[in-house]
Design a protein around this motif. Structure first.
Motif, PDB file in Angstrom:
ATOM      1  N   ALA A 535      50.732  13.385 -18.783  1.00 24.15           N
ATOM      2  CA  ALA A 535      52.166  13.455 -18.896  1.00 24.15           C
ATOM      3  C   ALA A 535      52.549  13.438 -20.164  1.00 24.15           C
ATOM      4  O   ALA A 535      53.009  12.712 -20.951  1.00 24.15           O
ATOM      5  N   ASN A 536      52.374  14.826 -20.970  1.00 23.81           N
ATOM      6  CA  ASN A 536      52.533  15.298 -22.310  1.00 23.81           C
ATOM      7  C   ASN A 536      53.357  16.167 -22.491  1.00 23.81           C
ATOM      8  O   ASN A 536      53.589  16.810 -23.600  1.00 23.81           O
ATOM      9  N   ALA A 537      54.253  16.922 -21.409  1.00 24.34           N
ATOM     10  CA  ALA A 537      55.046  17.838 -21.543  1.00 24.34           C
ATOM     11  C   ALA A 537      56.604  17.487 -21.974  1.00 24.34           C
ATOM     12  O   ALA A 537      56.905  16.180 -21.782  1.00 24.34           O
ATOM     13  N   PRO A 538      57.114  18.347 -23.030  1.00 28.30           N
ATOM     14  CA  PRO A 538      58.201  17.873 -23.383  1.00 28.30           C
ATOM     15  C   PRO A 538      59.333  17.541 -22.385  1.00 28.30           C
ATOM     16  O   PRO A 538      59.509  18.637 -21.598  1.00 28.30           O
ATOM     17  N   ARG A 539      60.095  16.466 -22.808  1.00 26.53           N
ATOM     18  CA  ARG A 539      61.342  16.143 -21.913  1.00 26.53           C
ATOM     19  C   ARG A 539      62.159  15.620 -22.719  1.00 26.53           C
ATOM     20  O   ARG A 539      62.354  14.297 -23.048  1.00 26.53           O
ATOM     21  N   ALA A 540      63.096  16.451 -23.436  1.00 21.23           N
ATOM     22  CA  ALA A 540      64.230  16.050 -24.197  1.00 21.23           C
ATOM     23  C   ALA A 540      64.952  15.040 -23.766  1.00 21.23           C
ATOM     24  O   ALA A 540      65.430  13.803 -24.584  1.00 21.23           O
ATOM     25  N   ASP A 541      65.658  15.024 -22.521  1.00 21.36           N
ATOM     26  CA  ASP A 541      66.224  13.958 -21.696  1.00 21.36           C
ATOM     27  C   ASP A 541      65.514  12.725 -21.646  1.00 21.36           C
ATOM     28  O   ASP A 541      66.167  11.488 -21.943  1.00 21.36           O
ATOM     29  N   VAL A 542      64.214  12.699 -21.705  1.00 14.38           N
ATOM     30  CA  VAL A 542      63.356  11.255 -21.771  1.00 14.38           C
ATOM     31  C   VAL A 542      63.439  10.728 -23.196  1.00 14.38           C
ATOM     32  O   VAL A 542      63.600   9.589 -23.393  1.00 14.38           O
ATOM     33  N   GLY A 543      63.333  11.722 -23.995  1.00 15.26           N
ATOM     34  CA  GLY A 543      63.446  11.351 -25.424  1.00 15.26           C
ATOM     35  C   GLY A 543      64.656  10.634 -26.006  1.00 15.26           C
ATOM     36  O   GLY A 543      64.731   9.612 -26.791  1.00 15.26           O
ATOM     37  N   ARG A 544      65.773  11.190 -25.342  1.00 13.18           N
ATOM     38  CA  ARG A 544      67.134  10.747 -25.533  1.00 13.18           C
ATOM     39  C   ARG A 544      67.239   9.128 -25.039  1.00 13.18           C
ATOM     40  O   ARG A 544      68.131   8.234 -25.571  1.00 13.18           O
ATOM     41  N   ALA A 545      66.805   8.944 -23.638  1.00 15.10           N
ATOM     42  CA  ALA A 545      66.972   7.876 -23.130  1.00 15.10           C
ATOM     43  C   ALA A 545      66.072   6.674 -23.679  1.00 15.10           C
ATOM     44  O   ALA A 545      66.386   5.584 -23.655  1.00 15.10           O
ATOM     45  N   TYR A 546      64.856   7.031 -24.145  1.00 21.39           N
ATOM     46  CA  TYR A 546      63.915   6.174 -24.759  1.00 21.39           C
ATOM     47  C   TYR A 546      63.440   6.798 -26.091  1.00 21.39           C
ATOM     48  O   TYR A 546      62.192   7.079 -26.347  1.00 21.39           O
ATOM     49  N   PRO A 547      64.386   6.506 -27.136  1.00 21.59           N
ATOM     50  CA  PRO A 547      64.060   7.373 -28.335  1.00 21.59           C
ATOM     51  C   PRO A 547      62.698   6.625 -28.991  1.00 21.59           C
ATOM     52  O   PRO A 547      61.957   7.215 -29.672  1.00 21.59           O
ATOM     53  N   ALA A 548      62.335   5.351 -28.774  1.00 22.82           N
ATOM     54  CA  ALA A 548      61.249   4.688 -29.070  1.00 22.82           C
ATOM     55  C   ALA A 548      59.891   5.241 -29.051  1.00 22.82           C
ATOM     56  O   ALA A 548      58.930   5.214 -29.728  1.00 22.82           O
ATOM     57  N   PHE A 549      60.032   6.041 -27.783  1.00 28.40           N
ATOM     58  CA  PHE A 549      58.938   6.620 -27.468  1.00 28.40           C
ATOM     59  C   PHE A 549      58.687   8.092 -27.544  1.00 28.40           C
ATOM     60  O   PHE A 549      57.587   8.790 -27.472  1.00 28.40           O
ATOM     61  N   GLY A 550      59.807   8.862 -27.943  1.00 26.89           N
ATOM     62  CA  GLY A 550      59.929  10.252 -27.973  1.00 26.89           C
ATOM     63  C   GLY A 550      59.949  10.943 -26.657  1.00 26.89           C
ATOM     64  O   GLY A 550      60.005  10.446 -25.762  1.00 26.89           O
ATOM     65  N   PRO A 551      59.928  12.572 -26.915  1.00 25.11           N
ATOM     66  CA  PRO A 551      60.106  13.164 -25.543  1.00 25.11           C
ATOM     67  C   PRO A 551      58.994  13.670 -24.782  1.00 25.11           C
ATOM     68  O   PRO A 551      58.956  14.297 -23.875  1.00 25.11           O
ATOM     69  N   ASN A 552      57.673  13.506 -25.461  1.00 23.93           N
ATOM     70  CA  ASN A 552      56.443  14.036 -24.768  1.00 23.93           C
ATOM     71  C   ASN A 552      55.969  13.275 -23.849  1.00 23.93           C
ATOM     72  O   ASN A 552      54.641  12.603 -23.784  1.00 23.93           O
ATOM     73  N   HIS A 553      56.728  12.978 -22.708  1.00 22.96           N
ATOM     74  CA  HIS A 553      56.118  12.125 -21.661  1.00 22.96           C
ATOM     75  C   HIS A 553      56.386  13.011 -20.297  1.00 22.96           C
ATOM     76  O   HIS A 553      56.542  12.284 -19.285  1.00 22.96           O
ATOM     77  N   GLY A 554      56.662  14.175 -20.358  1.00 21.72           N
ATOM     78  CA  GLY A 554      57.036  14.811 -19.018  1.00 21.72           C
ATOM     79  C   GLY A 554      55.671  15.230 -18.282  1.00 21.72           C
ATOM     80  O   GLY A 554      54.675  15.408 -18.818  1.00 21.72           O
ATOM     81  N   ILE A 555      55.776  15.486 -16.980  1.00 17.67           N
ATOM     82  CA  ILE A 555      54.585  15.871 -15.999  1.00 17.67           C
ATOM     83  C   ILE A 555      55.193  17.400 -15.789  1.00 17.67           C
ATOM     84  O   ILE A 555      56.292  17.689 -15.294  1.00 17.67           O
ATOM     85  N   ALA A 556      54.237  18.247 -15.675  1.00 18.09           N
ATOM     86  CA  ALA A 556      54.272  19.634 -15.180  1.00 18.09           C
ATOM     87  C   ALA A 556      52.858  20.031 -14.756  1.00 18.09           C
ATOM     88  O   ALA A 556      52.221  20.604 -15.645  1.00 18.09           O
ATOM     89  N   THR A 557      52.462  20.089 -13.733  1.00 21.96           N
ATOM     90  CA  THR A 557      51.361  20.234 -13.071  1.00 21.96           C
ATOM     91  C   THR A 557      51.557  21.238 -11.960  1.00 21.96           C
ATOM     92  O   THR A 557      52.338  20.833 -11.158  1.00 21.96           O
ATOM     93  N   LYS A 558      50.738  22.166 -11.646  1.00 22.24           N
ATOM     94  CA  LYS A 558      50.794  23.144 -10.710  1.00 22.24           C
ATOM     95  C   LYS A 558      49.400  23.241  -9.483  1.00 22.24           C
ATOM     96  O   LYS A 558      48.370  22.835 -10.241  1.00 22.24           O
ATOM     97  N   TYR A 559      49.790  23.703  -8.396  1.00 22.83           N
ATOM     98  CA  TYR A 559      48.736  23.532  -7.565  1.00 22.83           C
ATOM     99  C   TYR A 559      48.950  24.671  -6.524  1.00 22.83           C
ATOM    100  O   TYR A 559      49.990  24.824  -6.080  1.00 22.83           O
ATOM    101  N   ASP A 560      47.905  25.579  -6.096  1.00 21.61           N
ATOM    102  CA  ASP A 560      47.921  26.616  -4.930  1.00 21.61           C
ATOM    103  C   ASP A 560      47.593  26.006  -3.726  1.00 21.61           C
ATOM    104  O   ASP A 560      46.416  25.239  -3.686  1.00 21.61           O
TER     105      ASP A 560
END
Length: 698
Positions: A535-560
């Motif tokens: 879970a290291n995709a950029p998520r600016a909204d997460v960074g704003r909500a939890y500024p001590a942790f930063g934004p790079n906690h997004g999930i972005a994974t694809k499956y066929d």
């Protein structure tokens, strides 16, 4: 006799309500007098000296007539007090008044002076009461009084409780002036009468209400003379600070104005009353075990450079007399002719317990002894520690306890034991700086603050703090208990799934409170683990909500995936304390069919609320936003169109456009919940479950 005494009970509450606002401006003095009279000079224990109140020859008939003419001016009718004619009954002598000769066509001046002389009540007191009660001396009412106003001229036997009704036996100017004066004398329990009136008796602290509404509270007043007691029996309310702060206007909802207006009018018109008495202010605080520090100042207006002796009372008992001679430059600046040396700074031994402390200034020259400032109640401690606490959790896995504690028998800092669910969580010393505590407890210093943080597991806990006694006598004292919800140290976050043809994309975010690094994920499809992700995709909204942790906690994974129904579940792998957290599972379909399709994710970004996001499209009406119904633990909590902008959905389904996003928020109690959302079908097909997720609400 019984009838009059009984009527007294109905008279008690008259003045404060009758005059309140309507008399706030009448009888106002000229500018230089107004600047000289202020609410700080009002002494609730000595509103008027006895010698002034009971001076039956204070004005003669000609002086009263001249005064009424000057105040009323041109009368608009024949009923004004300066031109009207009224009846007065004759009365034989009794314990209150001497023999009185009446008449059927007397002037108000004749009635006032005859009654004043017979009953020993200053005509000035009667004049001021006529104004205080019914505005009959100055103002619009005085220039054209109605018959109803004249009937109740002194407010005698006109109870508030009877909605303004008055006893007709006492109606009329002559009756009102006589019986009010008679009653003032009766309040003193003269020889030949019973000792009935005692609750405002002079020479002690008496509780006086601020207002007819008992909820407004009472003031402890040291009543110094018979005249002041008589005024309180007649109008049993004392002005609160709001009424004194706006001496010629209104105060607040708990203000009463009768005795304030009497004092103000008497001073403005006749300039005697309490203006010659000592005045000042006091402040009382606990200083040490069993004793208090007294601060303040006192001046005598007739001897401003001389030292006023101040008598100190505790619970009505004289403790001693102290000179007001300490340096107070602030007093000297306000009263430049008096100098600085009029301050009070000393200590008094009173013993442990709650005490009411009053100060009385000893008069110099004309005037009389007067209470200095308001009596103050102080809780003098000895023995066990005392203080207070509060508890909170400002970080995952931690509890912070703050507060203060003092052992009254020592200046040393107190040891504090803090328990979490009856288990000792921390032992600390209450030595943090608390200047506010130092100001309140002058001899102990500032170093008595509690400020301790310790570890606690996630969940709801009961936190209690105890102060350990440092010096006997005494014992352990509970400072308080509070319920605290501690954020766990397990990962938290949310997920949703979008599809494009045969591709399913897992979106979302997760944070582990124990690390700022990206969290590892375990992914399963249709119950089979298919590997891991980060879970290291950029998520600016997460960074704003939890500024001590930063934004790079997004999930972005694809499956066929193959056509058909599928279910993807995502688990965040714990780091440090805590356990793995399932972020959610979502079911979806890879295939064209007439039923809606899409996905959702649920989270609790703020305490007490759940946020649902996602998207859905109905193939039958691709450009129409369909309704989404959301359930919390099987109970419907939100419903509305999925019409929020989702550019990613628009790119994946260009024929449908971007306006198919879900954005729903609703309140939920703290704890674990299951959130499910359904796309409501339009046309062919059926309603579709877009997903269910477990959410922990803080």
């Amino acid at each position: 006799m019984k009838k009059v005494i009984a009527a007294f009970a109905s008279v008690l509450a008259v003045a404060s309500v009758l005059v309140g606002v309507q008399l706030s401006g009448v009888g106002a003095p000229d500018a230089d007098r107004a600047s000289a009279l202020s609410g700080s000079q009002f002494d609730p224990g000595n509103i008027i000296p006895d010698a002034e109140f009971y001076n039956g020859g204070g004005m003669d008939e000609a002086q009263v007539q001249t005064f009424l003419n000057a105040q009323i001016g041109t009368c608009r009718s024949s009923s004004c007090l300066n031109v009207g004619r009224y009846s007065l009954n004759s009365h034989g002598a009794d314990a209150m008044c001497g023999a009185l000769t009446g008449g059927s066509s007397l002037t108000a001046a004749q009635i006032i002076t005859r009654v004043g002389a017979a009953c020993g009540i200053n005509p000035k007191v009667i004049i001021v009461t006529l104004q205080k009660e019914q505005a009959l001396v100055n103002g619009a009412t005085a220039r054209n009084p109605s018959a109803a106003v004249l009937e109740r001229a002194m407010g005698y036997a006109c109870p508030d409780s009877a909605n303004g009704g008055c006893d007709p036996a006492y109606a009329g100017v002559g009756n009102q002036v006589f019986w009010a004066s008679w009653q003032w004398k009766r309040y003193g329990n003269p020889a030949g009468t019973s000792n009935y009136f005692t609750w405002f008796a002079p020479g002690g602290n008496r509780s006086v209400q601020y207002n007819p509404n008992a909820a407004c509270g009472t003031k402890s007043v040291y009543i110094q003379n018979k005249a002041t007691a008589a005024l309180y029996y007649y109008t049993p309310y004392t002005p609160n600070q709001a009424a004194l702060n706006n001496l010629y206007g209104t105060g607040d909802g708990c203000s009463a104005y009768g005795n304030r207006n009497f004092w103000r009018l008497y001073n403005d018109w006749f300039g005697v009353s309490t203006a010659d008495n000592p005045f000042g202010g006091i402040d009382v605080k606990q200083f040490g075990p069993g004793y208090v520090q007294v601060n303040g100042w006192a001046l005598d207006p007739n001897a401003k450079t001389q030292t006023v002796q101040v008598q100190w009372y505790s619970d009505g008992k004289l403790l001693g007399t102290l000179p007001a001679n300490a340096s107070r430059p602030d007093v000297g600046r306000v009263y430049p002719g008096a100098g600085n040396d009029h301050g009070i700074l000393s200590t008094l031994t009173v013993g442990g317990g709650t005490h009411t402390i009053c100060a009385v200034g000893v008069n110099i020259g004309s005037g009389s002894n007067a209470q200095i400032g308001a009596c103050q109640t102080v809780d003098v401690r000895t023995g066990s520690p005392f203080g207070g606490m509060d508890a909170s959790s400002n970080a995952a896995g931690q509890v912070t306890v703050r507060g203060w504690a003092i052992d009254p028998d020592t200046q040393r800092s107190v040891t504090i034991d803090t328990y979490v669910d009856d288990v000792l969580g921390s032992r600390s010393v209450a030595n943090a700086s608390r200047p506010d505590v130092g100001r309140a407890y002058l001899n102990y210093g500032d170093q008595h603050g509690i400020d301790t943080t310790f570890q606690a597991t996630g969940g709801t806990h009961r936190v209690c703090a105890y102060a350990l006694d440092e010096v006997a006598p005494g014992g352990v004292t509970g400072l308080g208990c509070e319920t605290v919800t501690v954020a766990g140290t397990s990962p938290f976050g949310g997920m949703d799934v979008t599809t494009n043809g045969s591709t399913a994309t897992v979106n979302g975010w997760t944070i582990d409170p124990d690390t700022k690094n990206a969290v590892q994920l375990r992914m399963s499809i249709d119950g089979v683990q298919v590997g891991t992700a980060t879970a290291n995709a950029p998520r600016a909204d997460v960074g704003r909500a939890y500024p001590a942790f930063g934004p790079n906690h997004g999930i972005a994974t694809k499956y066929d995936l193959t056509a058909g129904s599928h279910r993807i579940c995502v688990t965040a792998v714990n780091v440090g304390g805590g356990t793995d957290t399932e972020l959610g599972c979502q079911s979806f379909t890879i295939a064209a069919n007439p039923s809606p399709f899409g996905g959702m994710d649920a989270s609790s970004p703020t305490a007490g609320r759940v946020q649902v996001n996602g998207w859905t499209i109905d193939p039958d009406q691709q450009q129409t936003a369909i309704r989404v119904d959301t359930y919390l633990d099987g109970v419907g909590v939100a419903s509305g169109p999925a019409n929020q902008s989702r550019p990613d959905v628009g790119r994946a389904y260009p024929a449908a456009g971007a306006l198919h996003g879900i954005n729903q928020s609703f309140a939920a109690r703290a704890g674990s919940h299951t959130v499910c959302s359904y796309g409501i079908n339009v046309g062919a097909g059926t309603n579709v479950l877009l997903g269910c997720q477990a959410v922990t609400v803080r």
